[in-house]
Scaffold this active site. Structure first.
Site, PDB file in Angstrom:
ATOM      1  N   HIS A 117       0.848  -1.204  -0.094  1.00  0.00           N
ATOM      2  CA  HIS A 117      -0.017  -0.010   0.091  1.00  0.00           C
ATOM      3  C   HIS A 117       0.813   1.320  -0.053  1.00  0.00           C
ATOM      4  O   HIS A 117       0.654   2.415   0.160  1.00  0.00           O
ATOM      5  CB  HIS A 117      -0.760   0.057   1.421  1.00  0.00           C
ATOM      6  CG  HIS A 117      -2.209   0.885   1.033  1.00  0.00           C
ATOM      7  ND1 HIS A 117      -2.100   1.875   2.009  1.00  0.00           N
ATOM      8  CD2 HIS A 117      -3.147   0.973   0.204  1.00  0.00           C
ATOM      9  CE1 HIS A 117      -3.226   2.638   1.846  1.00  0.00           C
ATOM     10  NE2 HIS A 117      -3.851   2.005   0.658  1.00  0.00           N
ATOM     11  N   LYS A 119       3.141   4.464  -1.199  1.00  0.00           N
ATOM     12  CA  LYS A 119       3.201   5.428  -2.247  1.00  0.00           C
ATOM     13  C   LYS A 119       4.607   6.276  -2.102  1.00  0.00           C
ATOM     14  O   LYS A 119       4.770   7.277  -1.311  1.00  0.00           O
ATOM     15  CB  LYS A 119       2.155   6.257  -2.257  1.00  0.00           C
ATOM     16  CG  LYS A 119       0.781   5.822  -2.542  1.00  0.00           C
ATOM     17  CD  LYS A 119      -0.060   5.135  -1.347  1.00  0.00           C
ATOM     18  CE  LYS A 119      -1.358   4.767  -1.673  1.00  0.00           C
ATOM     19  NZ  LYS A 119      -2.139   4.240  -0.537  1.00  0.00           N
ATOM     20  N   ASP A 124      16.901   9.686  -8.699  1.00  0.00           N
ATOM     21  CA  ASP A 124      18.618   9.944  -8.367  1.00  0.00           C
ATOM     22  C   ASP A 124      18.928   9.931  -7.004  1.00  0.00           C
ATOM     23  O   ASP A 124      20.149  10.470  -6.879  1.00  0.00           O
ATOM     24  CB  ASP A 124      18.846  11.303  -9.134  1.00  0.00           C
ATOM     25  CG  ASP A 124      18.769  11.209 -10.520  1.00  0.00           C
ATOM     26  OD1 ASP A 124      18.678  10.473 -11.025  1.00  0.00           O
ATOM     27  OD2 ASP A 124      18.868  12.518 -11.174  1.00  0.00           O
ATOM     28  N   HIS A 297      -9.283  11.282   1.448  1.00  0.00           N
ATOM     29  CA  HIS A 297      -8.293  10.141   1.233  1.00  0.00           C
ATOM     30  C   HIS A 297      -6.931  10.155   2.238  1.00  0.00           C
ATOM     31  O   HIS A 297      -5.870   9.382   2.020  1.00  0.00           O
ATOM     32  CB  HIS A 297      -7.906   9.887  -0.155  1.00  0.00           C
ATOM     33  CG  HIS A 297      -7.152   8.610  -0.442  1.00  0.00           C
ATOM     34  ND1 HIS A 297      -6.046   8.497  -0.788  1.00  0.00           N
ATOM     35  CD2 HIS A 297      -7.810   7.379  -0.642  1.00  0.00           C
ATOM     36  CE1 HIS A 297      -5.534   7.238  -1.057  1.00  0.00           C
ATOM     37  NE2 HIS A 297      -6.829   6.469  -0.849  1.00  0.00           N
ATOM     38  N   LYS A 299      -4.100  10.614   5.118  1.00  0.00           N
ATOM     39  CA  LYS A 299      -3.593  10.002   6.320  1.00  0.00           C
ATOM     40  C   LYS A 299      -2.401  10.756   6.933  1.00  0.00           C
ATOM     41  O   LYS A 299      -1.168  10.660   6.874  1.00  0.00           O
ATOM     42  CB  LYS A 299      -2.876   8.614   5.911  1.00  0.00           C
ATOM     43  CG  LYS A 299      -3.717   7.594   4.983  1.00  0.00           C
ATOM     44  CD  LYS A 299      -3.346   7.901   3.467  1.00  0.00           C
ATOM     45  CE  LYS A 299      -4.040   6.738   2.453  1.00  0.00           C
ATOM     46  NZ  LYS A 299      -5.513   6.779   2.696  1.00  0.00           N
ATOM     47  N   ASP A 304       0.877  19.134  18.851  1.00  0.00           N
ATOM     48  CA  ASP A 304       1.336  20.346  19.535  1.00  0.00           C
ATOM     49  C   ASP A 304       1.861  20.941  18.399  1.00  0.00           C
ATOM     50  O   ASP A 304       1.278  21.282  17.254  1.00  0.00           O
ATOM     51  CB  ASP A 304       2.360  20.060  20.546  1.00  0.00           C
ATOM     52  CG  ASP A 304       1.592  19.560  22.004  1.00  0.00           C
ATOM     53  OD1 ASP A 304       0.634  19.513  21.837  1.00  0.00           O
ATOM     54  OD2 ASP A 304       2.460  18.613  22.545  1.00  0.00           O
TER      55      ASP A 304
END
Length: 412
Positions: A117, A119, A124, A297, A299, A304
């Site tokens: 899952h 991404k 380079d 979508h 996450k 603080d």
């Protein structure tokens, strides 16, 4: 990052928040256009739409310049790619691997669990992108009412060396015949990137062997140490018992705890599952905001004025107990403020706050349901551990350079 060691704080980084595909895709594509040596991509979803075609174009151009192009997709999330699309990538020298492709039975995909899952993009070995944004057009506003609200980060500095080493290791463990990867992996362990900024960053992953709860532990630690505010924006929210308890304790000791959850979900059951927890949270003083502009979508979270995290991990059983995930954790007042500004704007202008008076269900049913939810949250991490821990398979697709390794590989 060594598999035997935990993540470590690395200073001297520059971390930039990217919101939605409008900011993310141009930055990634431009980085690939500027690539001179190597592009490595891991993504759950790659669709054959205008975003997927644009990615294909820049990767083909890079490969034709002699850049090593390595793409890893998930067998469940990216199951619909045509042979022609894959061939266009591999015919110019790029390499595409599918994580755990699985087989259809009566036309149905059964490889639901333990997905790749993550991404991640590394260019380079000097620039990295990590977050929750897939390569699909539904991350762009012109997609319409179902366009997703999401976040990622662009990173430069020494932390990129950790991320680069991680993605190469994921391939090297499987492609045992690819001598280039073994040499490159050894070289990355010796690379020392100079400072690019002042941000401290942790690269935190979740797998089904050595790092089964690292991301959750960092969430719990941040919530436990918070003194003023906590904001969590998470698309799929059904966390374990300990995370729920930390949020409740934080709210009761006076911390302003805000949850931004889906109000217009892409899948209806997502809101139903999260709403089962509303009583537990609201009565402890947690503020719940439902994002109603379109599907959420993201996450992301902050605590603080310094701690923040952005990544691929939801706070649900799949991400916390099954999937392969990757987040960055950032210690930076400037980055924390940038994320706060975005989330505060969402809460003020794009959310409906849920109040206890909105919860009108029958109290006896609520009591019974709460009993079962309590025990489900308490024990599901142990239950999902009983699911088969198959060895995830990386399978090359399309025409491959025979000098680059075998035709099928296994990743430990």
């Amino acid at each position: 990052m060594s598999a035997s060691k935990g993540p470590r704080w690395i200073s001297g980084n520059q971390v930039e928040l990217l919101e939605n595909g409008e900011q993310y895709f141009p930055r990634v594509f431009e980085a690939i256009r500027q690539a001179r040596r190597e592009v490595v991509i891991e993504t759950f979803i790659l669709f054959e739409d205008k975003v997927g075609q644009a990615l294909q174009d820049v990767l083909r151009e890079a490969a034709l310049r002699g850049v090593k192009v390595e793409v890893m997709i998930d067998g469940f999330g990216s199951a619909g790619l045509s042979p022609a699309f894959i061939e266009a990538l591999t015919s110019t020298g790029g390499r595409v691997r599918v994580f755990d492709p699985g087989r259809r039975i009566f036309g149905q995909r059964l490889n639901y669990f333990r997905r790749m899952h993550r991404k991640i993009v590394v260019v380079d070995g000097a620039t990295a992108f990590v977050g929750g944004i897939n390569f699909s057009a539904d991350h762009l506003l012109d997609f319409g009412p179902m366009a997703k609200q999401d976040y990622a980060v662009a990173l430069r500095g020494p932390i990129v060396g950790e991320i680069h080493h991680f993605v190469l290791r994921a391939i090297a463990l499987g492609d045992k015949g690819a001598s280039w990867f073994r040499r490159r992996l050894k070289a990355t362990s010796q690379e020392l990137l100079g400072p690019e900024g002042t941000d401290e960053v942790l690269f935190v992953t979740r797998d089904n062997r050595r790092h089964t709860n690292d991301i959750e532990r960092h969430y719990r630690a941040a919530i436990r140490s918070a003194r003023e505010r906590i904001v969590i924006a998470n698309a799929y929210f059904f966390p374990g018992y300990r995370l729920i308890q930390e949020m409740r304790r934080a709210a009761r000791r006076g911390v302003a705890v805000h949850l931004i959850l889906q109000g217009e979900p892409d899948m209806p059951f997502v809101k139903v599952a999260a709403s089962m927890l509303y009583h537990h949270l609201l009565h402890a003083g947690v503020c719940i905001h439902e994002y109603i502009d379109r599907p959420l979508h993201g996450k992301v979270a902050l605590a603080d004025d310094q701690w923040s995290t952005v990544g691929s991990s939801n706070l649900d059983p799949l991400s916390l107990s099954l999937n392969l995930e990757a987040n960055v954790v950032v210690r930076s007042r400037a980055f924390n403020q940038a994320l706060w500004d975005k989330l505060h704007d969402l809460m003020q202008n794009s959310c409906k706050q849920v109040r206890t008076s909105d919860l009108t269900e029958w109290s006896a049913w609520r009591l019974v349901r709460s009993f079962f939810i309590f025990h489900l949250l308490r024990w599901y991490p142990a239950w999902v551990g009983w699911l088969p821990r198959h060895v995830p398979r990386l399978e090359p697709l399309g025409k491959q350079d025979p000098r680059r390794g075998p035709t099928q590989t296994d990743v430990a």
